[in-house]
Scaffold this motif. Structure first.
Motif, PDB file in Angstrom:
ATOM      1  N   GLY A   3      15.774  10.219  -5.184  1.00 49.14           N
ATOM      2  CA  GLY A   3      15.019  10.741  -6.331  1.00 49.14           C
ATOM      3  C   GLY A   3      13.537  10.430  -6.242  1.00 49.14           C
ATOM      4  O   GLY A   3      12.750  10.913  -7.055  1.00 49.14           O
ATOM      5  N   HIS A   4      13.167   9.599  -5.258  1.00 43.39           N
ATOM      6  CA  HIS A   4      11.759   9.243  -5.092  1.00 43.39           C
ATOM      7  C   HIS A   4      11.260   9.695  -3.719  1.00 43.39           C
ATOM      8  O   HIS A   4      12.048   9.988  -2.816  1.00 43.39           O
ATOM      9  CB  HIS A   4      11.571   7.726  -5.179  1.00 43.39           C
ATOM     10  N   ILE A   5       9.941   9.705  -3.557  1.00 36.85           N
ATOM     11  CA  ILE A   5       9.356   9.803  -2.217  1.00 36.85           C
ATOM     12  C   ILE A   5       8.344   8.668  -2.090  1.00 36.85           C
ATOM     13  O   ILE A   5       7.772   8.220  -3.091  1.00 36.85           O
ATOM     14  CB  ILE A   5       8.670  11.173  -1.949  1.00 36.85           C
ATOM     15  N   ARG A   6       8.169   8.186  -0.853  1.00 35.12           N
ATOM     16  CA  ARG A   6       7.170   7.127  -0.633  1.00 35.12           C
ATOM     17  C   ARG A   6       5.942   7.721   0.035  1.00 35.12           C
ATOM     18  O   ARG A   6       6.045   8.371   1.073  1.00 35.12           O
ATOM     19  CB  ARG A   6       7.748   6.010   0.249  1.00 35.12           C
ATOM     20  N   LEU A   7       4.777   7.454  -0.572  1.00 39.09           N
ATOM     21  CA  LEU A   7       3.515   7.882   0.026  1.00 39.09           C
ATOM     22  C   LEU A   7       2.775   6.625   0.458  1.00 39.09           C
ATOM     23  O   LEU A   7       2.634   5.674  -0.326  1.00 39.09           O
ATOM     24  CB  LEU A   7       2.657   8.629  -0.989  1.00 39.09           C
ATOM     25  N   SER A   8       2.316   6.613   1.691  1.00 40.17           N
ATOM     26  CA  SER A   8       1.553   5.454   2.160  1.00 40.17           C
ATOM     27  C   SER A   8       0.089   5.668   1.819  1.00 40.17           C
ATOM     28  O   SER A   8      -0.465   6.747   2.015  1.00 40.17           O
ATOM     29  CB  SER A   8       1.732   5.305   3.670  1.00 40.17           C
ATOM     30  N   LEU A   9      -0.536   4.608   1.302  1.00 42.86           N
ATOM     31  CA  LEU A   9      -1.951   4.665   0.924  1.00 42.86           C
ATOM     32  C   LEU A   9      -2.800   3.898   1.925  1.00 42.86           C
ATOM     33  O   LEU A   9      -3.930   3.499   1.636  1.00 42.86           O
ATOM     34  CB  LEU A   9      -2.127   4.091  -0.486  1.00 42.86           C
ATOM     35  N   PHE A  32       0.815  -1.223   0.000  1.00 39.83           N
ATOM     36  CA  PHE A  32       0.000   0.000   0.000  1.00 39.83           C
ATOM     37  C   PHE A  32       0.850   1.276   0.000  1.00 39.83           C
ATOM     38  O   PHE A  32       0.618   2.191   0.770  1.00 39.83           O
ATOM     39  CB  PHE A  32      -1.044   0.009   1.114  1.00 39.83           C
ATOM     40  N   TYR A  33       1.823   1.260  -0.906  1.00 40.27           N
ATOM     41  CA  TYR A  33       2.679   2.438  -1.082  1.00 40.27           C
ATOM     42  C   TYR A  33       2.706   2.812  -2.555  1.00 40.27           C
ATOM     43  O   TYR A  33       2.508   1.957  -3.422  1.00 40.27           O
ATOM     44  CB  TYR A  33       4.113   2.138  -0.633  1.00 40.27           C
ATOM     45  N   ILE A  34       2.987   4.096  -2.802  1.00 36.83           N
ATOM     46  CA  ILE A  34       3.261   4.522  -4.175  1.00 36.83           C
ATOM     47  C   ILE A  34       4.568   5.306  -4.097  1.00 36.83           C
ATOM     48  O   ILE A  34       4.837   5.979  -3.092  1.00 36.83           O
ATOM     49  CB  ILE A  34       2.069   5.303  -4.764  1.00 36.83           C
ATOM     50  N   PHE A  35       5.393   5.184  -5.133  1.00 38.73           N
ATOM     51  CA  PHE A  35       6.795   5.609  -5.020  1.00 38.73           C
ATOM     52  C   PHE A  35       7.166   6.488  -6.216  1.00 38.73           C
ATOM     53  O   PHE A  35       7.972   6.101  -7.065  1.00 38.73           O
ATOM     54  CB  PHE A  35       7.650   4.336  -4.978  1.00 38.73           C
ATOM     55  N   PRO A  36       6.574   7.700  -6.293  1.00 37.69           N
ATOM     56  CA  PRO A  36       6.843   8.542  -7.465  1.00 37.69           C
ATOM     57  C   PRO A  36       8.288   9.024  -7.546  1.00 37.69           C
ATOM     58  O   PRO A  36       8.921   9.258  -6.516  1.00 37.69           O
ATOM     59  CB  PRO A  36       5.886   9.729  -7.279  1.00 37.69           C
ATOM     60  N   ASP A  37       8.762   9.155  -8.774  1.00 42.66           N
ATOM     61  CA  ASP A  37      10.086   9.721  -9.045  1.00 42.66           C
ATOM     62  C   ASP A  37       9.912  11.242  -9.117  1.00 42.66           C
ATOM     63  O   ASP A  37       9.212  11.750  -9.994  1.00 42.66           O
ATOM     64  CB  ASP A  37      10.588   9.158 -10.384  1.00 42.66           C
ATOM     65  N   VAL A  38      10.531  11.931  -8.159  1.00 41.07           N
ATOM     66  CA  VAL A  38      10.388  13.393  -8.093  1.00 41.07           C
ATOM     67  C   VAL A  38      11.688  14.094  -8.510  1.00 41.07           C
ATOM     68  O   VAL A  38      11.849  15.294  -8.293  1.00 41.07           O
ATOM     69  CB  VAL A  38       9.973  13.847  -6.658  1.00 41.07           C
TER      70      VAL A  38
END
Ligand code: PMP
Ligand code: GLU
Length: 398
Positions: free
Chosen positions: A370-376, A329-335
């Motif tokens: 380069g990424h951040i993790r957002l918990s869903l 339940f995570y999403i890991f966008p490249d920022v």
């Protein structure tokens, strides 16, 4: 005596490790909230759902009947039987509940006892990264050395035998796998596990397979365990638990399964550290595994909606690249295209400007930067508020 410090008495292997970045961020979120700051916490991997009622009732019943004493250090026989049954149904893996399964107080402790059971000082452990924050530190606590196998976002964080071979030395003793993966949300394909099975058998390595997110998979993805490969089953310690599937993070309940010889060693570590998991807690675990599974399905459906919504929103932000997670339940966008110095700077900026707490990708080792993790795993309202706030401020960047 004033001026004298005992700091130099701290064990070197402890002095060499860091606090858990995920737990430190959870503390930060709590203290910001206590200080009256309105923040949206998308850092922690803690489901907002209540633990299913039949699980709570089972533990409460156990407390009321006075089931409050030691159990077998391997865990309650009925819980081990339920775990064995699940392994058989899920992966076709046969483990003897008498000798090849140990119930642990949390999956985290299950990973820890597994590593402690096999590692000696000087050993090296391969860890495909980005990976959960605790593996490397646990390896160090066992006196051994973590060796990162950096995976690449460009090819979807795919693991291959070549990447593993490149990091192999005469000291390599084990490999830690985690699928579905925290933080990337990737589910390892059967072909990647085939590579791990061949590689570990060829080089006589132990595989510690953390399968805590096994129930949280989306679309056509299927969770597969290295234990499903016969040549790997005899060298794999498979870890799972109740925190994520059943929203039981505060219960601290997990388990390890594996071949008898390795499990004897795991049991010794458990017996001389915590003894066993809590008795009434384990009764809750029996109810979770043997009772109604519809709450698990409902939670997974909710995480799926969060994933699709978050993915669509993040993909709208110029400069963000974002893969749709296969599981967890995570999403890991490249920022990295947004112009921040690094992922820590981005996370810090998001607290200041969007009041959203996220985990910087650097916390997950090489390949995470380069990424951040957002918990869903938060409520729909929290996920939507946090991601909207975050997308709004990031969209204003030049
Ligand atoms: N493994 C991974 C990959 C995790 O994300 C977590 C979350 N804490 C754990 C293990 C530990 O779970 P538990 O709550 O059972 O200790
Ligand atoms: N696994 C969760 C996370 O990655 C909980 C915190 C932890 O145990 O590290 O956020």
């Amino acid at each position: 005596m004033k001026g004298i410090t005992v700091e130099h008495r701290i064990a070197r292997r402890v002095a060499s490790i860091e606090r858990s970045a995920t737990m430190a961020l959870a503390d930060r979120a709590r203290s910001l909230k206590e200080g009256g700051r309105k923040v949206v916490n998308l850092a922690g991997g803690d489901p907002y759902f209540a633990t299913p009622k039949h699980v709570v009732d089972a533990a409460q019943g156990a407390l009321e009947e006075g089931f409050t004493h030691y159990t077998s250090s391997r865990g309650l026989p009925e819980l081990r039987a339920a775990v064995a049954n699940r392994l058989q149904l899920r992966s076709g893996v046969t483990r003897d509940p008498e000798r090849e399964i140990v119930i642990t107080p949390s999956a985290k402790h299950a990973v820890f006892v597994s590593l402690m059971a096999v590692l000696d000082p000087g050993d090296e452990v391969l860890i495909p990264t980005p990976s959960w924050v605790s593996y490397g530190q646990m390896v160090r606590l066992a006196g051994a050395e973590p060796v990162s196998v950096p995976l690449c976002a460009d090819d979807g964080f795919t693991l291959s035998r070549e990447l593993l071979e490149a990091k192999l030395t005469r000291k390599t003793k084990a490999i830690v796998l985690n699928s579905p993966t925290n933080p990337t949300g990737r589910v390892l394909r059967a072909s990647e596990l085939r590579d791990v099975a061949d590689f570990s058998a060829a080089h006589d390595l132990v595989v510690v397979s953390d399968e805590i997110y096994e129930d949280i998979v989306f679309d056509e993805n299927r969770h597969c365990s290295p234990s499903e490969f016969p040549e790997c089953a005899e060298r794999t310690l498979a870890v799972s638990g109740f925190s994520k599937s059943y929203a039981m993070t505060g219960w601290r309940l997990g388990y390890v399964s594996g071949p008898q010889k390795l499990m004897n060693a795991v049991l010794k570590v458990q017996e001389h550290s915590v003894g066993e998991a809590g008795s009434f807690i384990q009764r809750g675990g029996v109810a979770a595994l043997t009772g109604d599974q519809s709450p698990v399905r409902r939670m997974v459906e909710q995480y799926n909606r969060h994933r699709e919504w978050a993915h669509a929103a993040l993909c709208q932000v110029p400069g963000i690249e974002c893969a749709l997670p296969d599981g967890a339940f995570y999403i890991f966008p490249d920022v990295s295209g947004l112009g921040f110095l690094d992922s820590d700077a981005c996370a810090q900026w998001l607290i200041e400007k969007a009041s959203v707490i996220v985990t910087p990708g650097s916390a997950f080792g090489p390949g995470g930067e380069g990424h951040i993790r957002l918990s869903l795993a938060a409520s729909t309202a929290t996920v939507e508020a946090g991601i909207s706030q975050l997308c709004d401020v990031l969209s204003t960047l030049d």
